[in-house]
Enzyme design. Structure first.
Site, PDB file in Angstrom:
ATOM      1  N   SER A   8     -27.207  -9.402   3.330  1.00  0.00           N
ATOM      2  CA  SER A   8     -27.011  -8.558   2.170  1.00  0.00           C
ATOM      3  C   SER A   8     -26.250  -7.683   2.769  1.00  0.00           C
ATOM      4  CB  SER A   8     -28.466  -7.601   2.107  1.00  0.00           C
ATOM      5  OG  SER A   8     -28.462  -6.795   2.880  1.00  0.00           O
ATOM      6  N   LYS A   9     -25.579  -6.542   1.884  1.00  0.00           N
ATOM      7  CA  LYS A   9     -24.521  -5.744   2.025  1.00  0.00           C
ATOM      8  C   LYS A   9     -25.041  -4.798   3.169  1.00  0.00           C
ATOM      9  CE  LYS A   9     -23.019  -4.679  -2.540  1.00  0.00           C
ATOM     10  NZ  LYS A   9     -24.053  -4.667  -3.849  1.00  0.00           N
ATOM     11  N   ARG A  10     -26.109  -4.791   3.774  1.00  0.00           N
ATOM     12  CA  ARG A  10     -26.266  -3.938   5.118  1.00  0.00           C
ATOM     13  C   ARG A  10     -25.441  -4.589   6.239  1.00  0.00           C
ATOM     14  NH1 ARG A  10     -30.862  -4.518   6.790  1.00  0.00           N
ATOM     15  NH2 ARG A  10     -31.452  -6.257   5.271  1.00  0.00           N
TER      16      ARG A  10
END
Ligand code: GLU
Length: 448
Positions: A212-214
């Site tokens: 994900s973006k993380r």
């Protein structure tokens, strides 16, 4: 019977333009493409832009452009679901007429959705990766065909299109496994034969949570801007959930196409290992010609001071740097010293290479030697500096490292003689003078 002869497959990639093309989508697209190309089939691109509010034209074209950049080509499409609303409406009306669907209660505007009830029987299908999967109909909610705004729901539009476009295989991320039983019920209701389904394992970040973006940049745009070569990314993505067996890793596209098979797709989640991807990119950079690298590099240099630098010079610097780069993004960061301006010295370089006894004297001698040169070729430079090294009875590194710090400011760089040549005599002498000035103001400790 003719039916037993397998037809060449028809496989689609069907992104929803609700965001950029990410690693997961790109991996799906690549596997679909490899499968079609391996089996002499067709690869179709379908843009699932049914959500009028969120789907954006720019995102569709970004996805299309990134697929092209990745080197994927399609035989049909791009087809846009937004052009096909009438087709979905007709199919939904047909199911209403057949008594297989019902209308919802009207909403506050009096609009109704079209919904298909689900009965309780078991639904079984054999996934080409995960094997037999059975779901009881009682676990499913009724299936929306058309929303009250008239737009088709994903499962319905997907089934109508996959059938009408003659898809033989649906290859997509495993997050879609829960949709497949619903789609099979839709095929049954419409009296159509479902395609074969293959779901691809999840992609995780290095911390083993879903990507994900993380986890930082995961869009293709970001990888492109970070200086990854498409052929390297293609090779790396192919290994996210597939392997031809053995320890074969570096494979060009022809080999990927030749070896790809769904049988070798893993059920286990794949982990995106950024360091490994960087390593692979470095391998592809090594294999590329300077011309190819400059082509890939040029868009990254637009708007930077390099834009004005003649292509030939960039090519020479790329050749000099070539095998040291793991990504093209490092190019600008590693080469600022080629511009005629003050450079700054990396503190660890100063500490390590300018602290020895006699460093000032050594740089002075080096300056003298270089100043004497009439012709400034790589050979002349090497000959004269090696001569000095011999006369002083020192190891080459004792002279070369401090000189490198003087002319580049850096701990490391490509071959020093090539750099001296590219900087030119005047700038080299100027930089040694600056270094001597610095050392006068910041004298090194007497001895190490
Ligand atoms: N538009 C869906 C997605 O982007 C496609 C899923 C499918 O391949 O059926 O996830």
């Amino acid at each position: 019977m003719a039916d037993n002869i397998p037809k060449p497959p028809r496989v689609r990639f069907a992104p929803s333009p609700t965001g950029s093309l990410h690693v997961g989508g790109a991996r799906t697209a690549l596997f679909c493409w490899l499968y079609a190309r391996n089996r002499g089939g067709k690869f179709i691109l379908r843009i699932e832009d049914t959500d009028r509010k969120r789907s954006q034209e720019e995102l569709s074209s970004e996805i299309i452009n990134e697929m092209r950049w990745l080197g994927l080509d399609w035989d049909e499409g791009p087809l846009f679901q937004s052009d096909r609303f009438e087709i979905y409406r007709q199919r939904a009306l047909q199911l209403l007429d057949d008594g297989r669907a019902y209308r919802s209660e009207p909403d506050e505007d009096g609009a109704t959705a079209v919904i298909m009830p689900v009965d309780h029987g078991d639904i079984t299908f054999t996934d080409l990766v995960y094997g037999p999967i059975t779901v009881s109909g009682s676990e499913l909610k009724d299936i929306v065909l058309l929303k009250s705004d008239g737009s088709p729901a994903y499962n319905f539009a997907c089934v109508v299109d996959d059938h009408e476009m003659g898809m033989t295989h649906v290859i997509r991320g495993e997050d879609h496994i829960p949709n497949t039983p619903k789609q099979i019920l839709l095929y049954r209701a419409l009296g159509w034969k479902p395609p074969k389904f293959a779901h691809l394992p999840l992609i995780l970040g290095e911390d083993k949570t879903p990507l994900s973006k993380r986890h930082g940049a995961t869009s293709l745009r970001a990888f492109r801007q970070d200086g990854f070569l498409p052929q390297a990314l293609r090779n790396y993505l192919a290994l996210l959930g597939w392997s031809p067996g053995g320890d074969r890793e570096i494979m060009d596209t022809a080999e990927l196409i030749k070896r790809f098979s769904l049988k070798k797709v893993s059920r286990k989640a794949a982990v995106l290992d950024y360091q490994k991807l960087l390593w692979m990119n470095g391998q592809y950079i090594k294999k590329s010609s300077a011309g190819e690298l400059v082509n890939a590099l040029q868009p990254l240099l637009a708007g930077t001071e390099w834009e004005e630098v003649p292509r030939e010079r960039i090519e020479t610097i790329v050749t000099l740097l070539g095998h040291r780069l793991k990504s093209l993004k490092e190019f600008a960061a590693q080469t600022g010293y080629f511009f005629d301006r003050d450079i700054s010295y990396e503190p660890e370089a100063v500490e390590k290479y300018w602290s020895g006894e006699g460093i000032i004297e050594l740089l002075r001698e080096t300056r003298k030697e270089i100043a004497l040169l009439d012709s400034f070729t790589e050979d002349d430079l090497e000959k004269s500096l090696r001569g000095l090294i011999d006369r002083l009875g020192i190891k080459a590194g004792v002279l070369i490292h401090p000189l490198r710090v003087a002319v580049t400011g850096r701990m490391d760089s490509p071959g020093i003689f090539g750099i001296l040549l590219l900087l030119g005599k005047e700038l080299v002498l100027e930089r040694i003078d600056k270094a001597l000035e610095y050392l006068h103001l910041n004298p090194p400790p007497e001895s190490k």
